[in-house]
Design a protein around this motif. Sequence first.
Motif, PDB file in Angstrom:
ATOM      1  N   ILE A   7      -2.469   1.912  -2.738  1.00 29.58           N
ATOM      2  CA  ILE A   7      -3.677   1.084  -2.670  1.00 29.58           C
ATOM      3  C   ILE A   7      -4.023   0.882  -1.204  1.00 29.58           C
ATOM      4  CG2 ILE A   7      -4.776  -1.027  -3.502  1.00 29.58           C
ATOM      5  CD1 ILE A   7      -3.307   0.639  -5.678  1.00 29.58           C
ATOM      6  N   GLY A   8      -5.167   1.369  -0.787  1.00 31.76           N
ATOM      7  CA  GLY A   8      -5.590   1.251   0.612  1.00 31.76           C
ATOM      8  C   GLY A   8      -5.342   2.556   1.340  1.00 31.76           C
ATOM      9  N   GLY A  10      -6.787   3.593   4.407  1.00 29.90           N
ATOM     10  CA  GLY A  10      -7.448   3.520   5.712  1.00 29.90           C
ATOM     11  C   GLY A  10      -6.653   4.284   6.755  1.00 29.90           C
ATOM     12  N   TYR A  11      -6.227   3.599   7.801  1.00 29.54           N
ATOM     13  CA  TYR A  11      -5.468   4.239   8.880  1.00 29.54           C
ATOM     14  C   TYR A  11      -4.045   4.591   8.426  1.00 29.54           C
ATOM     15  CZ  TYR A  11      -2.483   4.281  13.028  1.00 29.54           C
ATOM     16  OH  TYR A  11      -1.529   4.587  13.943  1.00 29.54           O
ATOM     17  N   TRP A  12      -3.374   3.653   7.773  1.00 29.78           N
ATOM     18  CA  TRP A  12      -1.949   3.851   7.470  1.00 29.78           C
ATOM     19  C   TRP A  12      -1.715   4.500   6.114  1.00 29.78           C
ATOM     20  CZ3 TRP A  12       1.497   4.311  10.926  1.00 29.78           C
ATOM     21  CH2 TRP A  12       2.830   4.340  10.571  1.00 29.78           C
ATOM     22  N   CYS A  32      -6.098   4.533  -4.361  1.00 26.68           N
ATOM     23  CA  CYS A  32      -7.192   3.583  -4.595  1.00 26.68           C
ATOM     24  C   CYS A  32      -7.682   3.056  -3.258  1.00 26.68           C
ATOM     25  CB  CYS A  32      -6.654   2.448  -5.471  1.00 26.68           C
ATOM     26  SG  CYS A  32      -7.750   1.040  -5.635  1.00 26.68           S
ATOM     27  N   ASP A  33      -8.998   3.029  -3.095  1.00 23.89           N
ATOM     28  CA  ASP A  33      -9.594   2.395  -1.909  1.00 23.89           C
ATOM     29  C   ASP A  33     -10.997   1.935  -2.302  1.00 23.89           C
ATOM     30  OD1 ASP A  33      -8.862   2.585   1.385  1.00 23.89           O
ATOM     31  OD2 ASP A  33     -10.928   2.093   0.846  1.00 23.89           O
ATOM     32  N   LEU A  34     -11.459   0.854  -1.673  1.00 30.07           N
ATOM     33  CA  LEU A  34     -12.804   0.350  -1.981  1.00 30.07           C
ATOM     34  C   LEU A  34     -13.867   1.311  -1.462  1.00 30.07           C
ATOM     35  CD1 LEU A  34     -12.300  -3.422  -1.010  1.00 30.07           C
ATOM     36  CD2 LEU A  34     -12.201  -2.390  -3.284  1.00 30.07           C
ATOM     37  N   PRO A  70      -1.184  -0.862   1.545  1.00 30.74           N
ATOM     38  CA  PRO A  70      -1.435  -1.053   2.969  1.00 30.74           C
ATOM     39  C   PRO A  70      -2.797  -1.710   3.199  1.00 30.74           C
ATOM     40  CG  PRO A  70      -1.920   1.197   2.377  1.00 30.74           C
ATOM     41  CD  PRO A  70      -1.522   0.490   1.111  1.00 30.74           C
ATOM     42  N   VAL A  71      -2.951  -2.931   2.760  1.00 28.39           N
ATOM     43  CA  VAL A  71      -4.241  -3.610   2.902  1.00 28.39           C
ATOM     44  C   VAL A  71      -4.037  -5.023   3.432  1.00 28.39           C
ATOM     45  CG1 VAL A  71      -5.373  -2.294   1.070  1.00 28.39           C
ATOM     46  CG2 VAL A  71      -4.152  -4.384   0.512  1.00 28.39           C
ATOM     47  N   HIS A  74      -2.883  -8.467   1.005  1.00 30.06           N
ATOM     48  CA  HIS A  74      -1.589  -8.140   0.401  1.00 30.06           C
ATOM     49  C   HIS A  74      -1.216  -9.052  -0.764  1.00 30.06           C
ATOM     50  CE1 HIS A  74       0.057  -5.835   4.141  1.00 30.06           C
ATOM     51  NE2 HIS A  74      -0.992  -5.276   3.579  1.00 30.06           N
ATOM     52  N   ILE A  77      -3.082  -8.604  -4.247  1.00 30.42           N
ATOM     53  CA  ILE A  77      -2.829  -7.272  -4.814  1.00 30.42           C
ATOM     54  C   ILE A  77      -1.366  -7.158  -5.246  1.00 30.42           C
ATOM     55  CG2 ILE A  77      -2.708  -4.797  -4.294  1.00 30.42           C
ATOM     56  CD1 ILE A  77      -5.229  -5.078  -2.680  1.00 30.42           C
ATOM     57  N   GLU A  91       3.112  -2.838   2.951  1.00 33.17           N
ATOM     58  CA  GLU A  91       3.198  -2.695   4.404  1.00 33.17           C
ATOM     59  C   GLU A  91       3.280  -4.071   5.059  1.00 33.17           C
ATOM     60  OE1 GLU A  91       3.742  -0.318   6.361  1.00 33.17           O
ATOM     61  OE2 GLU A  91       3.724   1.252   4.849  1.00 33.17           O
ATOM     62  N   LYS A  92       3.932  -4.110   6.201  1.00 35.31           N
ATOM     63  CA  LYS A  92       3.997  -5.390   6.918  1.00 35.31           C
ATOM     64  C   LYS A  92       2.587  -5.850   7.284  1.00 35.31           C
ATOM     65  CE  LYS A  92       3.357  -3.266  11.128  1.00 35.31           C
ATOM     66  NZ  LYS A  92       2.140  -3.384  11.896  1.00 35.31           N
ATOM     67  N   ASP A 118       7.637  -2.728   4.204  1.00 35.87           N
ATOM     68  CA  ASP A 118       7.848  -1.713   5.243  1.00 35.87           C
ATOM     69  C   ASP A 118       7.516  -2.298   6.614  1.00 35.87           C
ATOM     70  OD1 ASP A 118       8.379   0.764   6.361  1.00 35.87           O
ATOM     71  OD2 ASP A 118       6.297   1.421   6.187  1.00 35.87           O
ATOM     72  N   THR A 120       7.519  -0.895  11.019  1.00 35.59           N
ATOM     73  CA  THR A 120       7.615   0.291  11.851  1.00 35.59           C
ATOM     74  C   THR A 120       9.072   0.697  12.069  1.00 35.59           C
ATOM     75  OG1 THR A 120       5.722  -0.658  12.973  1.00 35.59           O
ATOM     76  CG2 THR A 120       6.692   1.300  13.965  1.00 35.59           C
TER      77      THR A 120
HETATM   78  N1  LIG Z   1       4.570   0.312   8.893  1.00 35.42           N
HETATM   79  C1  LIG Z   1       3.838   0.574   9.969  1.00 35.42           C
HETATM   80  O1  LIG Z   1       4.329   1.097  10.964  1.00 35.42           O
HETATM   81  C2  LIG Z   1       2.366   0.252   9.944  1.00 35.42           C
HETATM   82  C3  LIG Z   1       1.532   0.836  10.887  1.00 35.42           C
HETATM   83  C4  LIG Z   1       0.164   0.556  10.816  1.00 35.42           C
HETATM   84  C5  LIG Z   1      -0.311  -0.335   9.856  1.00 35.42           C
HETATM   85  N2  LIG Z   1       0.538  -0.930   8.990  1.00 35.42           N
HETATM   86  C6  LIG Z   1       0.066  -1.891   8.001  1.00 35.42           C
HETATM   87  O2  LIG Z   1      -0.721  -1.211   7.041  1.00 35.42           O
HETATM   88  C7  LIG Z   1      -1.706  -2.117   6.552  1.00 35.42           C
HETATM   89  C8  LIG Z   1      -3.101  -1.479   6.619  1.00 35.42           C
HETATM   90  O3  LIG Z   1      -3.424  -1.184   7.968  1.00 35.42           O
HETATM   91  P1  LIG Z   1      -4.504  -0.079   8.312  1.00 35.42           P
HETATM   92  O4  LIG Z   1      -4.486   0.017   9.801  1.00 35.42           O
HETATM   93  O5  LIG Z   1      -4.287   1.145   7.491  1.00 35.42           O
HETATM   94  O6  LIG Z   1      -5.869  -0.806   7.844  1.00 35.42           O
HETATM   95  P2  LIG Z   1      -7.279  -0.107   7.551  1.00 35.42           P
HETATM   96  O7  LIG Z   1      -8.292  -1.216   7.657  1.00 35.42           O
HETATM   97  O8  LIG Z   1      -7.470   1.130   8.364  1.00 35.42           O
HETATM   98  O9  LIG Z   1      -7.175   0.360   6.015  1.00 35.42           O
HETATM   99  C9  LIG Z   1      -7.181  -0.531   4.942  1.00 35.42           C
HETATM  100  C10 LIG Z   1      -7.873   0.176   3.771  1.00 35.42           C
HETATM  101  O10 LIG Z   1      -7.719  -0.651   2.614  1.00 35.42           O
HETATM  102  C11 LIG Z   1      -8.915  -0.607   1.867  1.00 35.42           C
HETATM  103  N3  LIG Z   1      -8.951  -1.813   1.037  1.00 35.42           N
HETATM  104  C12 LIG Z   1      -9.152  -3.106   1.419  1.00 35.42           C
HETATM  105  N4  LIG Z   1      -9.109  -3.943   0.367  1.00 35.42           N
HETATM  106  C13 LIG Z   1      -8.864  -3.169  -0.721  1.00 35.42           C
HETATM  107  C14 LIG Z   1      -8.720  -3.435  -2.112  1.00 35.42           C
HETATM  108  N5  LIG Z   1      -8.818  -4.682  -2.590  1.00 35.42           N
HETATM  109  N6  LIG Z   1      -8.476  -2.396  -2.960  1.00 35.42           N
HETATM  110  C15 LIG Z   1      -8.400  -1.121  -2.479  1.00 35.42           C
HETATM  111  N7  LIG Z   1      -8.536  -0.805  -1.168  1.00 35.42           N
HETATM  112  C16 LIG Z   1      -8.768  -1.807  -0.296  1.00 35.42           C
HETATM  113  C17 LIG Z   1     -10.025  -0.508   2.908  1.00 35.42           C
HETATM  114  O11 LIG Z   1     -11.210   0.055   2.356  1.00 35.42           O
HETATM  115  C18 LIG Z   1      -9.383   0.398   3.976  1.00 35.42           C
HETATM  116  O12 LIG Z   1      -9.683   1.770   3.781  1.00 35.42           O
HETATM  117  C19 LIG Z   1      -1.575  -3.407   7.356  1.00 35.42           C
HETATM  118  O13 LIG Z   1      -0.809  -4.322   6.625  1.00 35.42           O
HETATM  119  C20 LIG Z   1      -0.834  -2.978   8.584  1.00 35.42           C
HETATM  120  O14 LIG Z   1      -0.068  -4.026   9.148  1.00 35.42           O
HETATM  121  C21 LIG Z   1       1.858  -0.622   8.981  1.00 35.42           C
END
Ligand SMILES: NC(=O)c1ccc[n+]([C@@H]2O[C@H](COP(=O)([O-])OP(=O)(O)OC[C@H]3O[C@@H](n4cnc5c(N)ncnc54)[C@H](O)[C@@H]3O)[C@@H](O)[C@H]2O)c1
Length: 127
Positions: A7-8, A10-12, A32-34, A70-71, A74, A77, A91-92, A118, A120
């Motif tokens: 779920i999510g 985006g970047y991660w 899944c992503d919005l 990863p949203v 948290h 969800i 994700e943290k 999770d 880093t």
């Molecule tokens: N473990 C690691 O090393 C590490 C590294 C980077 C980020 N993270 C964690 O990952 C998480 C996400 O970070 P990111 O940088 O990918 O954020 P991001 O904003 O790039 O991505 C989040 C995604 O979630 C989607 N989203 C939001 N609400 C939603 C919902 N209700 N249902 C479905 N999709 C939904 C958004 O559309 C977006 O694409 C954070 O908690 C961040 O702390 C962890």
Amino acid sequence: MARIGVIGCGYWGPNLIRNFVTCPETQLVWACDLDEERLEKVLRPYPSVRQTTDLEEVLKDNGVDAIATPVHSHFPIAKACLESGKHVLIEKPLASSIDQGEELVNLAEKNNLRLMCDHTFCYTGAV
Ligand SMILES: NC(=O)c1ccc[n+]([C@@H]2O[C@H](COP(=O)([O-])OP(=O)(O)OC[C@H]3O[C@@H](n4cnc5c(N)ncnc54)[C@H](O)[C@@H]3O)[C@@H](O)[C@H]2O)c1
């Protein structure tokens, strides 16, 4: 074989997707992503993975064992996943407050489900 929904995306999220696809012990079933455009782009290399913008679709799939979220939203969800009988890798940070975190931990214990957070390099052997 753990069947996974991410779920999510985006970047991660794509990092989780890549690893769940290549890991021999997991099968990525849902992503899944919005943001529909983002979802299509991320899943282009993985046409067999089902995609949805609606978390409910993933929750309804009894075959999915675990969900990675990863949203930023948290807590709601993860709570919905645990209430649907899913194990959760989140994700943290686990949640936005200690109260929310404790509620998730208690809910996982009560439902006999795995709740993992999770961070880093947290599960990197060398570290
Ligand atoms: N473990 C690691 O090393 C590490 C590294 C980077 C980020 N993270 C964690 O990952 C998480 C996400 O970070 P990111 O940088 O990918 O954020 P991001 O904003 O790039 O991505 C989040 C995604 O979630 C989607 N989203 C939001 N609400 C939603 C919902 N209700 N249902 C479905 N999709 C939904 C958004 O559309 C977006 O694409 C954070 O908690 C961040 O702390 C962890």
